[in-house]
Write a protein that holds these residues in place. Sequence first.
Motif, short mmCIF file in Angstrom:
data_model
loop_
_atom_site.label_atom_id
_atom_site.label_comp_id
_atom_site.label_asym_id
_atom_site.label_seq_id
_atom_site.Cartn_x
_atom_site.Cartn_y
_atom_site.Cartn_z
N PRO A 194 0.82 -1.21 0.00
CA PRO A 194 0.00 0.00 0.00
C PRO A 194 0.86 1.27 0.00
CG PRO A 194 -0.73 -1.55 1.69
CD PRO A 194 0.59 -2.04 1.19
N ILE A 195 0.44 2.25 -0.79
CA ILE A 195 1.10 3.56 -0.82
C ILE A 195 0.03 4.63 -0.75
CG2 ILE A 195 2.49 5.16 -2.20
CD1 ILE A 195 3.88 2.78 -3.46
N VAL A 196 0.26 5.63 0.10
CA VAL A 196 -0.65 6.76 0.22
C VAL A 196 0.12 8.02 -0.16
CG1 VAL A 196 -2.08 8.14 1.78
CG2 VAL A 196 -2.03 5.64 2.02
N LEU A 197 -0.44 8.81 -1.07
CA LEU A 197 0.18 10.06 -1.50
C LEU A 197 -0.38 11.23 -0.70
CD1 LEU A 197 0.03 9.59 -5.40
CD2 LEU A 197 1.66 8.62 -3.76
N VAL A 198 0.50 12.13 -0.28
CA VAL A 198 0.10 13.33 0.45
C VAL A 198 0.39 14.56 -0.40
CG1 VAL A 198 0.50 14.75 2.50
CG2 VAL A 198 0.48 12.26 2.70
N ASN A 199 -0.65 15.36 -0.66
CA ASN A 199 -0.52 16.60 -1.44
C ASN A 199 0.16 16.38 -2.80
OD1 ASN A 199 -1.81 18.07 0.49
ND2 ASN A 199 -0.19 19.57 0.78
N GLY A 200 -0.20 15.31 -3.47
CA GLY A 200 0.36 15.06 -4.79
C GLY A 200 -0.42 13.96 -5.49
N ASN A 201 0.00 13.63 -6.71
CA ASN A 201 -0.73 12.61 -7.47
C ASN A 201 0.16 12.06 -8.57
OD1 ASN A 201 -2.92 10.98 -8.08
ND2 ASN A 201 -3.87 12.49 -9.42
N ILE A 202 -0.17 10.87 -9.01
CA ILE A 202 0.39 10.27 -10.22
C ILE A 202 -0.78 9.95 -11.13
CG2 ILE A 202 1.54 8.24 -11.20
CD1 ILE A 202 3.53 10.04 -9.88
N ALA A 203 -0.81 10.58 -12.29
CA ALA A 203 -1.94 10.39 -13.20
C ALA A 203 -2.11 8.92 -13.54
CB ALA A 203 -1.72 11.20 -14.48
N LYS A 204 -3.34 8.45 -13.46
CA LYS A 204 -3.71 7.06 -13.78
C LYS A 204 -3.04 6.05 -12.85
CE LYS A 204 -4.47 8.18 -18.66
NZ LYS A 204 -4.11 7.87 -20.07
N GLY A 205 -2.52 6.52 -11.72
CA GLY A 205 -1.88 5.59 -10.78
C GLY A 205 -2.86 4.89 -9.87
N GLY A 206 -4.02 5.51 -9.68
CA GLY A 206 -5.03 4.89 -8.83
C GLY A 206 -4.69 4.87 -7.36
N PHE A 207 -3.80 5.76 -6.91
CA PHE A 207 -3.36 5.76 -5.52
C PHE A 207 -4.39 6.40 -4.59
CE2 PHE A 207 0.72 5.58 -7.79
CZ PHE A 207 1.32 4.50 -7.14
N HIS A 208 -4.37 5.97 -3.34
CA HIS A 208 -5.12 6.66 -2.31
C HIS A 208 -4.38 7.95 -1.99
CE1 HIS A 208 -7.04 2.75 -1.94
NE2 HIS A 208 -7.97 3.32 -1.21
N ARG A 209 -5.15 9.02 -1.76
CA ARG A 209 -4.54 10.33 -1.57
C ARG A 209 -5.16 11.05 -0.38
NH1 ARG A 209 -6.03 13.57 -6.49
NH2 ARG A 209 -4.50 15.06 -5.66
N VAL A 210 -4.31 11.80 0.33
CA VAL A 210 -4.75 12.72 1.37
C VAL A 210 -4.12 14.06 1.04
CG1 VAL A 210 -4.74 13.27 3.83
CG2 VAL A 210 -4.85 10.87 3.09
N TYR A 211 -4.95 15.10 0.89
CA TYR A 211 -4.36 16.37 0.49
C TYR A 211 -5.23 17.54 0.93
CZ TYR A 211 -7.64 16.03 -3.51
OH TYR A 211 -8.76 15.92 -4.31
N THR A 212 -4.56 18.69 1.07
CA THR A 212 -5.25 19.94 1.34
C THR A 212 -5.54 20.63 0.02
OG1 THR A 212 -4.08 20.20 3.46
CG2 THR A 212 -5.08 22.17 2.51
N ASP A 213 -6.69 21.26 -0.07
CA ASP A 213 -7.08 21.99 -1.28
C ASP A 213 -6.26 23.28 -1.35
OD1 ASP A 213 -8.27 23.34 -3.37
OD2 ASP A 213 -10.31 22.75 -2.81
N GLU A 214 -5.08 23.18 -1.93
CA GLU A 214 -4.17 24.32 -1.98
C GLU A 214 -4.71 25.45 -2.85
OE1 GLU A 214 0.30 23.04 -1.61
OE2 GLU A 214 -0.69 21.63 -2.97
N GLY A 215 -5.45 25.09 -3.90
CA GLY A 215 -6.06 26.12 -4.74
C GLY A 215 -7.04 26.97 -3.96
N ALA A 216 -7.85 26.31 -3.12
CA ALA A 216 -8.80 27.05 -2.28
C ALA A 216 -8.05 27.96 -1.31
CB ALA A 216 -9.70 26.08 -1.52
N GLY A 217 -6.92 27.48 -0.79
CA GLY A 217 -6.12 28.31 0.13
C GLY A 217 -5.57 29.54 -0.56
N ALA A 218 -5.07 29.38 -1.79
CA ALA A 218 -4.54 30.52 -2.54
C ALA A 218 -5.64 31.52 -2.86
CB ALA A 218 -3.87 30.02 -3.82
#
Length: 342
Positions: free
Chosen positions: A149-173
């Motif tokens: 298992p791999i969990v990505l934080v504040n990032g992504n790999i296109a078509k990787g299908g990973f589980h992700r946990v992230y802050t909406d940085e665009g909303a923050g900006a």
Amino acid sequence: MTPITIYDIAKEANVSVATVSRVLNDTAPVRASTREKIMSIIEKHQFQPNAQARSLIKKETGTIAIILPDITNPFFPEVFWGAENEARGLGYTFFLCNTAGDYNRESEYLSILREKRVDGIIFLGGRINMQVCPDDMAQELIDMGKRMPIVLVNGNIAKGGFHRVYTDEGAGAALVAEHLLELGHRDIAFVGGLKELSTTMVKVRAVQKKLREHGLEIPKERQLLGSFSIDDGKREMSKLLDRDNPPTAVICVNDNTAIGAIKSTIEHGLSIPKDISIVGFDDTPLASAVIPELTTVSQNTYQLGKQAVDVLHELINQGKPKKQIILQPELIVRQSTGPAAR
């Protein structure tokens, strides 16, 4: 003296290794008399099962890893703090892998962690923050994800299908841009970051979108991208202030660059926020330690780490956690922003 093993205990107790394992890990019922015999042998030899033995028995090592790009950037230790505290409570120990922004070192760590048979990986920064990740680097991580298992934080790999946990940085900006607009700022600049990284460009695009709603934008000459350090913030801010008609407000990609911008502004004999307002991003401990205290955006760093471990733990135990967990940012208004100078 040769240390006693689980096999020696099984032989002395005249039971199977599986039975000893069930007693050690309390994973299934064992007859009371058999349990008592095994425990007496364990006590007699003062047996302590090591991690390797446990991994052979349970097919788990009780260890998870976190890969991050820069341990000197306060954002990443804050995420790690939340992750480590949660992991300890769940019985895990951590491998901390600092890549120093080197993609080859990321690959080396992935290979090492595969050999160490860690139970799972939390991945921050590096290749998962690239706007376009090269196919070979993306595939390497995808292949690793098929093994553990791999969990990505504040990032992504296109078509990787990973589980992700992230802050909406665009909303923050967008919150930052709206705050500055409400203070009357119309001449705004953006400092720091790299155009190759999504964490930079999502902020630039969100700020531009908000400004365009008011008929404004940040011109290219006021988008001074470079890196994420204090020195970088100081250098790029100096370029802005050495020009005619400097901006009345500067949005920085993170708190480090904002602190560098503050240093440059003071060295140019200007007052913050009377002459110019400065905003950071991340709400690291530095934000409230600098003078003036920094207006910034909280990414809920502790929660990022904690949630990432919770998702990873569920995956390790064959659960089905949500594919994406999105945390909402919060604007923290302090002393470094004020009304636009007339």
